[in-house]
Design an enzyme around this catalytic site. Structure first.
Site, short mmCIF file in Angstrom:
data_model
loop_
_atom_site.label_atom_id
_atom_site.label_comp_id
_atom_site.label_asym_id
_atom_site.label_seq_id
_atom_site.Cartn_x
_atom_site.Cartn_y
_atom_site.Cartn_z
N ASP A 184 -13.79 -21.68 -25.47
CA ASP A 184 -13.76 -21.43 -24.03
C ASP A 184 -15.22 -21.54 -23.60
OD1 ASP A 184 -14.05 -20.08 -21.50
OD2 ASP A 184 -12.03 -19.30 -21.79
N HIS A 185 -15.57 -22.61 -22.91
CA HIS A 185 -17.01 -22.87 -22.74
C HIS A 185 -17.70 -21.80 -21.90
CE1 HIS A 185 -15.96 -24.88 -18.91
NE2 HIS A 185 -17.23 -24.73 -18.57
N HIS A 247 -11.15 -18.91 -18.55
CA HIS A 247 -12.56 -18.61 -18.28
C HIS A 247 -12.77 -17.28 -17.55
CE1 HIS A 247 -12.93 -22.66 -19.53
NE2 HIS A 247 -12.71 -23.25 -18.37
O1 LIG Z 1 -12.74 -25.96 -17.81
C1 LIG Z 1 -13.02 -26.29 -16.68
O2 LIG Z 1 -14.20 -25.87 -16.14
C2 LIG Z 1 -14.80 -26.59 -15.09
C3 LIG Z 1 -15.86 -25.67 -14.50
O3 LIG Z 1 -16.80 -25.38 -15.50
P1 LIG Z 1 -18.30 -25.02 -15.10
O4 LIG Z 1 -18.97 -24.73 -16.39
O5 LIG Z 1 -18.86 -26.24 -14.40
O6 LIG Z 1 -18.22 -23.87 -14.17
C4 LIG Z 1 -13.80 -27.01 -14.04
O7 LIG Z 1 -14.42 -27.90 -13.12
C5 LIG Z 1 -12.66 -27.73 -14.69
O8 LIG Z 1 -11.66 -28.02 -13.70
C6 LIG Z 1 -12.04 -26.90 -15.79
O9 LIG Z 1 -11.09 -27.67 -16.50
#
Ligand SMILES: O=C1O[C@H](COP(=O)(O)O)[C@@H](O)[C@H](O)[C@H]1O
Ligand SMILES: NC(=O)C1=CN([C@@H]2O[C@H](COP(=O)(O)OP(=O)(O)OC[C@H]3O[C@@H](n4cnc5c(N)ncnc54)[C@H](OP(=O)(O)O)[C@@H]3O)[C@@H](O)[C@H]2O)C=CC1
Length: 511
Positions: A184-185, A247
């Site tokens: 989960d990044h 997230h």
């Molecule tokens: O996993 C995802 O995250 C992005 C947003 O990530 P961020 O690190 O730029 O806040 C989101 O745009 C995307 O739809 C989603 O699949």
């Protein structure tokens, strides 16, 4: 710098795809540049397209827009590229193709003296997330003789609780839970990790961090982009599945969980699980009262004019998929009894910003109220900026110089970049490094992913049954007015819409 990463080969399934090119290969290069990779290391990309090693290196490095022209001239990048190899492979063809992979790994592990230590990274379409581990197990690559194997699984981890359970059962039958890394990044973001340090390394927050002193907690993850060309994927997902189930519930867990007894995987992930289990379910008629869903219509955003969601590429004209969600909910445990929590996320909002706002209760008596109405408005807020301009601001009241006792809100602002001259590490680099070291602390545990789905499933079900309305908002605005009504019973409560302003050339954004 001591390097505690064991020798290994990183195998990326889906290496010809967007994620590998955009995030994974640059992240591995960052680790290489930082001296974090072990002396004995190689990366093997695997996907269907038939590339030679050289063609693969060109695709993901030298022809890639994710490396700068300057980097491409540097000897360091050229040296790095020599660690990259490619194996064409079609997983649905079954074991034969995995045998091709096994043969290649035998050769590479000899050549690079890595031993039989493998990290398998699944960056393919999710329908292969069980198939690939199954094929690896059939070839014995899940438990290589004299070595080890770890499995990294990209999002989405399931589509609902039942599919996540099934996926867990499948992959846990091939790999032990300790060797499964569900990525989960957001957990790789420094400031999400810093939430734990803020709470648990500082004595003065802990006594205040509960229902006695906190009036509300809000988490906003706003994006300026629309769905762009990802309509095909996004329409089957929506904001609840794409951002909240994973997230933002992870961010919430860092804000609200109990103190872990140690900063290790077992303790931290155990506390997160308990927090998810304490979420009060939102189902049936409460869905319409506590959750607002909406879709963007055409409008002007920071990035220019966008067409409506329903007119985006890959999105059906009659789509009911939400691009915005705002919700109010409660955590039924001792610490948080009665405290309202709010989460919102959306595409095509005015700013790209993720922040957590803790609003503290007012003092018991407003003794300065007679001087003007500032005293009544004085919000004690702690604003934790996850991105951009990572940092933290505290708002509190100060006396306006002059006669009487007029009170004005001021803030103390800390910018994370003032802490270090080093670049804040990219999420994927940090997470990959942890996996290489065998530390799953910042990865989601199987059972907690299921419990997070159990919280979001009834909301999605109510939407699918049409039990709660779908509304719209114009692209470039902060979302539908209905989201403000969620705060109606919170005195002086409301969403904090961060505004952008130029402070100086270093601190260009002040929230
Ligand atoms: O996993 C995802 O995250 C992005 C947003 O990530 P961020 O690190 O730029 O806040 C989101 O745009 C995307 O739809 C989603 O699949
Ligand atoms: N892109 C992103 O920013 C993000 C993606 N993800 C997730 O990561 C995963 C990959 O996404 P993304 O890179 O965008 O997807 P892409 O469609 O760009 O890439 C898919 C990859 O999988 C390979 N592949 C497909 N079918 C097979 C098969 N049967 N056997 C072997 N290889 C196969 C493709 O190979 P080939 O093209 O050679 O046929 C390609 O390399 C998805 O699950 C996505 O949800 C998660 C977060 C962000």
């Amino acid at each position: 710098m001591p390097n505690s990463v064991p020798s290994h080969i990183l195998i990326i399934f889906g290496a010809s795809g967007d994620l590998a090119q955009r995030k994974l290969i640059p992240a591995v290069y960052d680790l290489y540049r930082g001296g974090y990779l072990p002396e004995h290391f190689a990366l093997l990309g695997a996907s269907r397209t038939d590339y030679t090693d050289e063609q693969f290196r060109d695709k993901v490095v030298f022809d890639s827009e994710f490396f700068t022209a300057e980097q491409k001239e540097q000897a360091q990048l050229k040296e790095f590229s020599k660690l990259l190899f490619y194996q064409d492979l079609k997983v649905y063809d079954g074991k034969e193709d995995i045998d091709k992979l096994k043969a290649r790994l035998d050769v590479l592990s000899q050549e690079f003296r890595t031993g039989s230590n493998y990290i398998f990274y699944l960056s393919t379409p999710p329908k292969l997330y069980s198939t690939i581990p199954g094929a690896l197990a059939a070839s014995g690559l899940n438990a290589p003789e004299g070595g080890w194997a770890r499995l990294v699984v990209e999002k989405p981890f399931g589509y609902d609780e039942a599919s996540a359970k099934k996926l867990n059962e499948d992959i846990q039958s091939f790999f032990p839970e300790n060797d499964i890394y569900r990525i989960d990044h957001y957990l790789g973001k420094e400031t999400v990790q810093n939430l734990l340090v803020t709470r648990f390394a500082n004595g003065f927050f802990e006594p205040l961090w509960n229902r006695n002193y906190i009036q509300s907690v809000q988490i906003t993850a706003a994006e300026t982009v629309g769905v762009g060309s990802r309509g095909g994927y996004y329409d089957g997902s929506g904001a609840m599945r794409d951002m909240i189930q994973n997230h933002l519930l992870q961010v919430l867990a860092h804000v609200a969980m109990e103190p872990p007894i140690r900063a290790d995987a077992v303790s931290i992930r155990g506390e997160k699980m308990k927090l998810f289990q304490s979420l009060r379910p939102i189902k049936g008629e409460t869905v319409a009262k506590q959750v607002v869903r909406a879709q963007y219509t055409a409008g002007d955003t920071k990035d220019g004019r966008v067409v409506s969601y329903r007119d985006a590429e890959g999105v059906p004209d009659d789509s009911t998929t939400e691009t915005y969600v705002a919700m109010k909910f409660f955590i039924d445990n001792w610490r948080w009894a009665g405290v309202p929590f709010f989460i919102r996320t959306g595409k095509c909002l005015p700013l790209k910003v993720t922040e957590v706002v803790i609003t503290f209760k007012n003092p018991p008596q407003a003794i300065f109220a007679e001087f003007d109405d500032y005293a009544m408005k004085c919000d004690n807020q702690l604003i934790i900026r996850i991105q951009p301009d990572e940092g933290m601001a505290m708002e509190f009241g100060m006396k306006v110089p002059g006669e009487g006792f007029r009170v004005k809100n001021v803030d103390m602002d800390f910018f994370y970049r003032d802490l270090t001259t080093q670049d804040v590490p990219e999420s994927y680099s940090r997470l990959l490094l942890d996996c290489m070291k065998g530390d799953p602390t910042l990865y989601a545990r199987g059972d907690s992913v299921e419990v997070a789905w159990a919280f979001t499933d009834p909301i999605i079900e109510a939407w699918e049954k049409g039990e709660a309305p779908l509304t719209t908002y114009e692209a470039g605005t902060w979302g539908p007015a209905e989201a403000d009504a969620l705060w109606s019973d919170v005195p002086n409560g409301g969403w904090r819409n961060p505004a952008e302003s130029l402070v100086d050339d270093k601190h260009y954004t002040k929230l």
